[in-house]
Design a protein around this motif. Structure first.
Motif, PDB file in Angstrom:
ATOM      1  N   GLU A 171     -18.088  25.994   9.922  1.00  0.00           N
ATOM      2  CA  GLU A 171     -16.787  24.830   9.436  1.00  0.00           C
ATOM      3  C   GLU A 171     -16.159  24.209   9.283  1.00  0.00           C
ATOM      4  O   GLU A 171     -15.637  22.840   9.111  1.00  0.00           O
ATOM      5  CB  GLU A 171     -15.324  26.299   8.338  1.00  0.00           C
ATOM      6  N   HIS A 172     -15.872  24.189  11.101  1.00  0.00           N
ATOM      7  CA  HIS A 172     -14.793  23.139  12.382  1.00  0.00           C
ATOM      8  C   HIS A 172     -16.085  22.215  12.156  1.00  0.00           C
ATOM      9  O   HIS A 172     -15.560  20.813  11.810  1.00  0.00           O
ATOM     10  CB  HIS A 172     -14.637  23.735  13.091  1.00  0.00           C
ATOM     11  N   TYR A 173     -17.398  22.338  11.929  1.00  0.00           N
ATOM     12  CA  TYR A 173     -17.984  21.340  12.087  1.00  0.00           C
ATOM     13  C   TYR A 173     -18.263  20.134  10.852  1.00  0.00           C
ATOM     14  O   TYR A 173     -18.341  19.695  11.003  1.00  0.00           O
ATOM     15  CB  TYR A 173     -19.657  21.543  12.901  1.00  0.00           C
TER      16      TYR A 173
ATOM     17  N   LYS B  91     -16.006  19.733   8.655  1.00  0.00           N
ATOM     18  CA  LYS B  91     -14.660  19.245   8.556  1.00  0.00           C
ATOM     19  C   LYS B  91     -14.664  18.237   9.381  1.00  0.00           C
ATOM     20  O   LYS B  91     -13.817  17.432   8.791  1.00  0.00           O
ATOM     21  CB  LYS B  91     -13.314  20.560   8.834  1.00  0.00           C
TER      22      LYS B  91
ATOM     23  N   VAL C 185     -12.046  27.030  18.574  1.00  0.00           N
ATOM     24  CA  VAL C 185     -12.722  27.216  17.271  1.00  0.00           C
ATOM     25  C   VAL C 185     -13.743  26.885  17.958  1.00  0.00           C
ATOM     26  O   VAL C 185     -15.336  26.994  16.759  1.00  0.00           O
ATOM     27  CB  VAL C 185     -11.857  27.223  16.223  1.00  0.00           C
ATOM     28  N   SER C 186     -14.016  25.837  18.059  1.00  0.00           N
ATOM     29  CA  SER C 186     -15.459  24.926  17.960  1.00  0.00           C
ATOM     30  C   SER C 186     -16.602  25.232  19.188  1.00  0.00           C
ATOM     31  O   SER C 186     -17.835  25.434  18.779  1.00  0.00           O
ATOM     32  CB  SER C 186     -15.591  23.119  18.859  1.00  0.00           C
TER      33      SER C 186
ATOM     34  N   GLY D  51      -5.974  17.098  11.883  1.00  0.00           N
ATOM     35  CA  GLY D  51      -6.930  18.609  12.350  1.00  0.00           C
ATOM     36  C   GLY D  51      -6.771  18.459  14.663  1.00  0.00           C
ATOM     37  O   GLY D  51      -7.190  18.992  14.524  1.00  0.00           O
TER      38      GLY D  51
ATOM     39  N   GLU E  94      -5.652  24.266  12.554  1.00  0.00           N
ATOM     40  CA  GLU E  94      -7.566  22.960  11.943  1.00  0.00           C
ATOM     41  C   GLU E  94      -7.091  22.331  13.598  1.00  0.00           C
ATOM     42  O   GLU E  94      -6.454  21.733  13.368  1.00  0.00           O
ATOM     43  CB  GLU E  94      -6.195  22.223  10.987  1.00  0.00           C
ATOM     44  N   GLN E  95      -8.058  22.325  13.707  1.00  0.00           N
ATOM     45  CA  GLN E  95      -9.130  21.634  15.246  1.00  0.00           C
ATOM     46  C   GLN E  95     -10.044  20.590  14.839  1.00  0.00           C
ATOM     47  O   GLN E  95      -9.714  19.949  16.560  1.00  0.00           O
ATOM     48  CB  GLN E  95      -9.357  22.885  16.494  1.00  0.00           C
ATOM     49  N   TRP E  96     -10.110  20.183  13.871  1.00  0.00           N
ATOM     50  CA  TRP E  96     -10.873  18.934  13.830  1.00  0.00           C
ATOM     51  C   TRP E  96     -11.167  18.198  14.303  1.00  0.00           C
ATOM     52  O   TRP E  96     -11.991  16.920  14.687  1.00  0.00           O
ATOM     53  CB  TRP E  96     -11.922  19.562  12.414  1.00  0.00           C
TER      54      TRP E  96
END
Length: 269
Positions: free
Chosen positions: A19-21, A23, A62-63, A113, A118-120
């Protein structure tokens, strides 16, 4: 059994990583990167290096499919492996600080992000914005979700760039690498050599240094960057483990090295 790193197989990776990638691919555009540079490259938040490092005890990337420890542990693991191999002191320092740009979560927001949640816009493999996204990106099936891929200015092999313009003239997705690189370039006492600065800036640029993409945009001089990044990558990637360290117990060794290359005063973020 030998540990496998960077395994993004759907059956083994956490849903949050995928989901991170997704976003990242949806939101990291030319316009977004410009906004983040304007927002974050203000250099008006002084902080001592060791304090900045301690803040990464509060962040889990998170990635990362390989590690669930606070990010400061990854930094120490990298630095200690470089130290064990008796590499140059500046490279040991780079190992210790290479992810330090992630402290942007301290003043980040969910919307752009750059927060813990939210780290995107902060972590993960980066790619070039302003030209076609290659299949070497993690989860290339998300490439079409990027709005720039529907824009004629940006969806070709060269996009907004000139052939052979070189790595330093490319705009990458916004994240901790570019942030830390810009902060250190602005820091008047920075004496980290060119090799170390390249390691900081490009270590998350996997579609290039591992995926062999963007060849039309590179120039001959970029080969030196590739050798430096691949050298650093073995310490960034293959040192990840469950072993943990106490940051304060390492201060007597690493702080004098940090002061040698970055001075004794605060760094302005």
């Amino acid at each position: 059994m030998e540990k496998v790193f960077r395994n993004y197989n759907e059956n083994s990776v956490k849903a949050a990583v995928r989901e991170h990638y997704k976003k990242m691919r949806q939101k990291q555009t030319v316009a977004y990167v410009a906004e983040m540079k304007q927002k974050y490259l203000t250099f008006d938040k002084p902080m001592m290096l060791w304090e900045a490092l301690s803040h990464l005890d509060d962040l889990i990337d998170v990635s990362d499919p390989d590690l669930d420890l606070p990010n400061v542990q990854h930094l120490i693991q990298s630095a200690e492996a470089i130290r064990k191999d008796k590499r140059a002191d500046w490279m040991q320092l780079v190992g210790l600080i290479h992810d330090l740009g992630k402290i942007m979560f301290l003043w980040g927001t969910d919307m752009d992000g750059t927060s813990q949640k939210e780290q995107w816009g902060m972590v993960g493999d980066v790619f070039v914005v302003g030209c076609a996204l290659p299949d070497s990106c993690v989860y290339p099936e998300f490439n079409h979700l990027n709005p720039d891929m529907s824009d004629k200015r940006y969806n070709s092999t060269l996009g907004k760039y000139e052939k052979g313009c070189g790595l330093d003239n490319l705009e990458l997705a916004w994240g901790h690498d570019e942030y830390l690189y810009r902060v250190l370039k602005h820091h008047p006492e920075n004496k980290i050599p060119e090799e170390g600065m390249a390691m900081i800036r490009y270590h998350s640029f996997y579609p290039w240094h591992t995926g062999h993409s963007y060849t039309a945009l590179l120039k001959e001089e970029d080969k030196k960057y590739l050798s430096w990044i691949r050298d650093f990558n073995k310490y960034d990637l293959y040192t990840k483990s469950d072993r943990t360290y106490e940051l304060e117990k390492l201060k007597d060794y690493y702080l004098p090295i940090a002061e040698k290359y970055l001075g004794k005063g605060p760094i302005y973020w």
